[in-house]
Scaffold this active site. Structure first.
Site, PDB file in Angstrom:
ATOM      1  CG  ASP A  19      -2.115   0.839   1.117  1.00 22.88           C
ATOM      2  OD1 ASP A  19      -2.288   1.478   0.061  1.00 22.88           O
ATOM      3  OD2 ASP A  19      -2.894   0.894   2.077  1.00 22.88           O
ATOM      4  CG  ASN A  67      -7.692  -2.011  -5.932  1.00 23.15           C
ATOM      5  OD1 ASN A  67      -6.813  -2.840  -5.744  1.00 23.15           O
ATOM      6  ND2 ASN A  67      -7.887  -1.009  -5.085  1.00 23.15           N
TER       7      ASN A  67
HETATM    8  C1  FPP Z   1      -1.764   0.218  -3.373  1.00 28.26           C
HETATM    9  O1  FPP Z   1      -1.323   1.544  -3.410  1.00 28.26           O
HETATM   10  C2  FPP Z   1      -1.311  -0.515  -4.538  1.00 28.26           C
HETATM   11  C3  FPP Z   1      -2.117  -1.096  -5.491  1.00 28.26           C
HETATM   12  C4  FPP Z   1      -3.587  -1.037  -5.467  1.00 28.26           C
HETATM   13  C5  FPP Z   1      -1.539  -1.794  -6.635  1.00 28.26           C
HETATM   14  C6  FPP Z   1      -0.326  -2.581  -6.298  1.00 28.26           C
HETATM   15  C7  FPP Z   1       0.268  -3.107  -7.511  1.00 28.26           C
HETATM   16  C8  FPP Z   1       1.585  -3.208  -7.768  1.00 28.26           C
HETATM   17  C9  FPP Z   1       2.650  -2.785  -6.829  1.00 28.26           C
HETATM   18  C10 FPP Z   1       1.989  -3.827  -9.017  1.00 28.26           C
HETATM   19  C11 FPP Z   1       2.085  -5.296  -8.838  1.00 28.26           C
HETATM   20  C12 FPP Z   1       2.533  -5.898 -10.082  1.00 28.26           C
HETATM   21  C13 FPP Z   1       2.487  -7.206 -10.389  1.00 28.26           C
HETATM   22  C14 FPP Z   1       3.103  -7.647 -11.646  1.00 28.26           C
HETATM   23  C15 FPP Z   1       1.855  -8.219  -9.514  1.00 28.26           C
HETATM   24  P1  FPP Z   1      -2.424   2.666  -3.493  1.00 28.26           P
HETATM   25  O2  FPP Z   1      -2.663   2.983  -4.910  1.00 28.26           O
HETATM   26  O3  FPP Z   1      -3.634   2.232  -2.731  1.00 28.26           O
HETATM   27  O4  FPP Z   1      -1.700   3.839  -2.784  1.00 28.26           O
HETATM   28  P2  FPP Z   1      -2.400   4.975  -1.921  1.00 28.26           P
HETATM   29  O5  FPP Z   1      -3.119   4.289  -0.798  1.00 28.26           O
HETATM   30  O6  FPP Z   1      -1.249   5.787  -1.451  1.00 28.26           O
HETATM   31  O7  FPP Z   1      -3.314   5.720  -2.829  1.00 28.26           O
END
Ligand code: FPP
Length: 246
Positions: A19, A67
């Protein structure tokens, strides 16, 4: 830091809620997708580290059932990132003996993403290294409801009796059926909840929360989480005096 890890007391399965990509990017004046791309780099690094120290299973929460409600361009950008990462990394992952598995309902993804995922699973299915389990369009409630539907169906068809329905049988209807429960769940970015991640499987998991945003999460931060886990007393419902070292 790595040297402080007790190799005899490693968790078999570590699960991570990655996250903070968005907030990390915002602090840098960059787009959210920039944060997700940096998140993939962190993931590669942590997967390599986990494999090197002898972790057998690493599950990561890459896309939750919630999401989909993000802005359309972020969702499609994330799909592109998955696809690009899969295509560019698959060879190296395979050579490193990584076995890729997926939990979640991938039928909602585009044909090309589904194909990329299925090819990766097929290519690596006989590998014996770390199992890299990616939660995609996954939610713990979705998984439990699915299990209940399938148990009801099998009951109706006389494949199982009511008395067969134990914790173990229930586990075998979950998407994680071939994976032991995680001993350690890490969530980055300061949020302190599981958001339905491995809802049934996490009853005895040690939870580790860190304020560090996922793109900034380093090898040392990972080792620190494992060391914190090793310093906890896992009683699993027993009292201290009943544990092996007492
Ligand atoms: C959360 O950060 C992250 C996600 C919803 C996506 C995570 C995905 C990756 C790291 C890529 C993974 C790749 C593969 C190939 C499996 P957020 O967007 O919720 O951050 P925030 O809470 O700060 O807005």
């Amino acid at each position: 830091m790595e040297k402080q890890i007790n190799k005899e007391k490693l968790p078999t399965h570590i699960a991570i809620i990655m996250d903070g990509n968005g907030r990390w990017a915002k602090e840098k004046g960059q787009s959210r997708l920039f944060g997700h791309k940096a998140g993939v780099d962190t993931l590669k690094n942590i997967l390599r580290c986990a494999g090197n120290i002898g972790i057998k299973y690493l599950t990561v929460y890459a896309f939750s059932t919630e999401n989909w409600s993000r802005p359309q361009d972020e969702v499609s950008g994330l799909m592109d990132i998955f696809l690009v990462a899969l295509k560019s990394e698959i060879k190296e992952l395979h050579e490193s003996d990584v076995k890729i598995t997926i939990i979640g309902d991938i039928q909602k993804f585009s044909q090309s993403v589904q194909k990329g995922i299925n090819d990766a699973i097929e290519l690596t299915k006989n590998n014996n290294g770390i199992v890299f389990n990616v939660a995609l369009n996954y939610g713990g409630r979705w998984d439990i409801i699915n299990a209940v539907i399938n148990i009801a169906e099998d009951y109706k068809q006389n494949k199982i009796n009511k008395t067969d329905i134990t914790e173990m049988l229930f586990s075998s209807y979950l998407s994680t059926k071939n994976i032991p429960d995680p001993e350690l769940i890490i969530r980055t970015s300061g949020e302190q909840r599981l958001s339905g991640f491995l809802l049934y499987e996490s009853v005895y998991s040690e939870l580790y929360f860190t304020d560090i945003y996922w793109p900034a999460f380093s090898e040392n931060d990972f080792y620190e989480a494992i060391i914190a886990y090793q310093n906890r007393e896992r009683r699993l419902g027993k009292i201290s005096e009943q544990l092996p070292n007492n």
